[in-house]
Write an enzyme that holds these catalytic residues in place. Sequence first.
Site, PDB file in Angstrom:
ATOM      1  CB  VAL A  60      30.298  48.085  35.804  1.00 50.67           C
ATOM      2  CG1 VAL A  60      29.867  47.779  35.010  1.00 50.67           C
ATOM      3  CG2 VAL A  60      31.318  48.988  34.956  1.00 50.67           C
ATOM      4  CE1 TYR A 150      42.884  49.171  29.243  1.00 55.24           C
ATOM      5  CE2 TYR A 150      45.345  48.511  28.705  1.00 55.24           C
ATOM      6  CZ  TYR A 150      43.545  48.199  28.919  1.00 55.24           C
ATOM      7  OH  TYR A 150      42.684  46.832  28.329  1.00 55.24           O
ATOM      8  CE  LYS A 154      41.947  47.169  31.225  1.00 49.43           C
ATOM      9  NZ  LYS A 154      40.665  46.514  31.712  1.00 49.43           N
TER      10      LYS A 154
END
Length: 253
Positions: A60, A150, A154
């Site tokens: 993706v 990370y 998010k």
Amino acid sequence: MSEAPSTALVTGAARGIGLATTRLFLAEGRRVAMIDRDAEALEVAAAELGDAVLPVVCDVSRPDEVAAMGEKVRAGLGRVDALVNNAGVADFGPIAEHDFARWRRVMETNLDGVFLVSQEMLPDLRASRGAIVNIASISGLRASTLRVAYGTSKAAVIHLTKQQAAELGEHGIRANCVAPGPVDTKLALAVHSREIRAAYHDALPLNRYGSEREIAEAIVFLCSERASYVTGQVLAADGGFEATGIGLPALRG
């Protein structure tokens, strides 16, 4: 003539929360496009689920692969009613050890992938007045050590979700976000030591990790007509972790 069954597209569908979500969609009678870059794992997972799934290998983070994936999904399913952007990578470590290449490896899947797949499927979701559910993390709601890339990725997914909700609502598209807390996945079992698991249990009001099925239930709910007036929201499926802040377990009464 009976109406065609509704459909969903799930990225990162070969394992974990993505696979659990796929199974729940199938139980509802939906057809599901299963998207994953791990061809071998995707083949094994799809083989167990029958003809109602359409497995498509796709990274993706790569625009050309996303465009090709979109064409395959349209040819195979004809419509898309729900999009679940679940594909993601986890890479934890101190800020000082994160060079730009490491930063980009996280961002290109966790953030760029959500953007690219959403953009590719936007015409389809407009036609179906569908739903988007993006998977963030409790790390996007509260900062923690070792999660500079990370957690930031998010947090960006959460804001991207709100941007989608604000702009796409006029087309009947709902966009929401699920932020899982600690979940019993193979990844968690591999990287969480006994001491880490004990500390999480002590910090969680429900005193346990969640299951993949429990996170999938939240995702499928937000994709359903039961959530038809819900958009722009972040659902923390986290056992109460985010609500408790940084309280010390020893101070509990």
